[in-house]
Design a protein around this motif. Structure first.
Motif: not given
Length: 161
Positions: A42-44, A88-93
């Motif tokens: 989340a901080a990203i 969210c997809q990018e954070l998952d990656s």
């Protein structure tokens, strides 16, 4: 009677034991199947995000159903819905890649490390050294408490109480 093989309680002490790296079982790496985006992720995405003060960012990763728990009307005031599926997809990656890097790292060879950390001038024990240490240990363990008490008095002098 036929003897059974030993059943070790600590298999990691066996010489042939290979440590297994823990692998996560969650499906969504963005929220770890909690429905709320992991604070470090989340901080990203959110400037200055503070887990203790900010609303909880709901995971909207496509295919992740865990976030739906957080959609009840009684708790929507504490949930942040601004992260879209693409984020969210990018954070998952990002999190998946982090796990890939973690599993690639080699475990430290403790024997080599102990050799590097050994005191200067020390060497590895031989079998005779180990046998002597075990013999001394057995001799010390066999001393009675009365004998220890008399040795203590002789060394320290008088009563300790």
């Amino acid at each position: 009677m036929k003897k059974l093989p030993r059943a070790r309680t600590r298999s990691e002490d066996e010489p042939e034991f290979e440590k297994e790296i823990w692998q996560p079982s969650w499906q969504c790496f963005c929220c770890h199947d909690s429905g709320i985006v992991q604070p470090h992720l989340a901080a990203i995405a959110i400037d200055g995000y503070d887990y203790n003060q900010d609303k909880l960012p709901r995971c909207q990763n496509p295919g992740c159903r865990a976030g739906s728990y957080w959609d009840s009307e009684s708790i929507t005031d504490s949930v942040d819905y601004r992260l879209n599926p693409a984020i969210c997809q990018e954070l998952d990656s990002i999190e998946r890649e982090g796990w890939r890097q973690t599993t690639k790292r080699k475990f430290i060879d403790l024997k080599a490390l102990s050799g590097q950390l050994a005191m200067p001038g020390t060497k590895e024990r031989t079998q005779n050294d180990d046998r002597e240490v075990q013999q001394r240990k057995a001799e010390i363990e066999s001393i009675s408490s009365e004998r220890w008490e008399s040795m203590r008095k002789a060394y320290l002098g008088g009563d300790s109480e």
